[in-house]
Design a protein around this motif. Structure first.
Motif: not given
Ligand SMILES: C[S@@+](CC[C@H](N)C(=O)[O-])C[C@H]1O[C@@H](n2cnc3c(N)ncnc32)[C@H](O)[C@@H]1O
Length: 306
Positions: A31, A33, A224
């Motif tokens: 996940a 980012k 994230e």
């Protein structure tokens, strides 16, 4: 074709391990980012992370301002002719610690063994290195003639008409025949380092900062975001900014809500992976080393060996 690892020449660079380290982190945290590389150095980890599609933003931070300014300059203007000017010993000594891109260039491309402190070439060989550099990198035929005279071999003009890489290799081979082999290898490596900088031009997406790791503002969502730390190791060659406080770093990690990975030989956190490689932590020696990746919270159950 083998893909070259990106990154500036740098003492303690993660160049050889960057793919494995980023794979390990991304696979365990799909996940992700936002990726923070807070002890960025030569940028090997940031440059690897920035090429991963799932990662939207990579934040590179490095305390050494000259090195960050060098990256900024490459992002802004590309690798221009100025990068190929000869930097002599006096200029190196005067500017190596400047907080500008020339200071960064001195450190990464003109220091011996990338130690950021000592000039690349010995006093006795400097004149011949300078002539060879100017002949090839600046296509200067007068310098080629002077070099021929100095080494007592007629160097063909076509050397400087070849592209820089070929010309350089040919010249290196010729000079090697009449001079000490080790020294010429050293010059070849240095010129290759300048070329490596060219590969960095496309790294526009990288967000750069030059602060201490604990001053970087991190506000991206916890689930994230990954923070990666490659701090100066205990007991290895020092970088420019004096002693590093490992206890303060441990406390900073303990107080952080984020998932944090640390590269080290030894660190007070659960070990999640082990890598074996050859290292060049001193100016002259390379040796086989085992390096670990640690993580402050739930990575995987077992330690992986590479
Ligand atoms: C082991 S090197 C990082 C190498 C990097 N991962 C690479 O692949 O090139 C450690 C770096 O931390 C930097 N550094 C030292 N103290 C720092 C601090 N307080 N905050 C941020 N960077 C720091 C040093 O200048 C050095 O470049």
């Amino acid at each position: 074709m083998i893909k070259k690892q990106l990154g500036m020449p740098y003492m303690g660079s993660k160049c050889k391990l960057s793919k494995k380290i980023v794979d390990e982190i991304i696979n365990a945290n799909p996940a992700t980012k936002y990726f923070y590389d807070l002890f960025g150095g030569g940028g090997a980890i940031s440059f690897e992370a920035v090429q991963r599609k799932k990662i939207e933003k990579v934040f590179y931070n490095e305390l050494n301002m000259g090195v960050v300014e060098l990256l900024r300059k490459i992002q802004k203007d590309g690798v221009t002719d100025e990068f190929y000017q000869w930097i002599d010993r006096e200029t190196f000594i005067k500017h190596k610690d400047d907080d500008c891109w020339v200071g960064g260039l001195c450190k990464v491309a003109w220091s011996f063994g990338n130690n950021q402190k000592d000039y690349l070439f010995g006093k006795d060989v400097e004149p011949i290195k300078k002539l060879a550099h100017e002949a090839i990198m600046l296509n200067d035929s007068e310098k080629l003639r002077q070099l021929s005279e100095k080494i007592g071999i007629e160097l063909p003009h076509k050397i400087i008409e070849l592209d820089k890489t070929k010309g350089r290799k040919l010249l290196t081979r010729i000079v090697k025949k009449v001079k000490n082999e080790r020294m010429d290898l050293q010059q070849l490596q240095q010129l290759e380092q300048l070329e490596r900088l060219e590969q960095l031009e496309r790294l526009q997406q990288l967000e750069l900062s030059s602060k201490s790791y604990d001053e970087v503002e991190i506000t991206t969502p916890v689930d994230e975001t990954i923070i990666y730390l490659d701090p100066p190791y205990k007991g290895t060659a020092e970088y420019q900014k004096g002693d590093f406080d490992h206890r303060a770093l441990e406390k900073w990690i303990a107080d952080s809500p984020y998932k944090i990975y640390v590269s080290s030989y030894d660190f007070n956190l659960p070990k999640v992976a082990t890598f074996k490689h050859t290292s060049s932590l001193s100016a002259t020696a390379t040796n086989n080393v085992t390096e670990n990746l640690y993580c402050n919270r739930g990575h995987k159950d077992t330690t992986r060996l590479f």
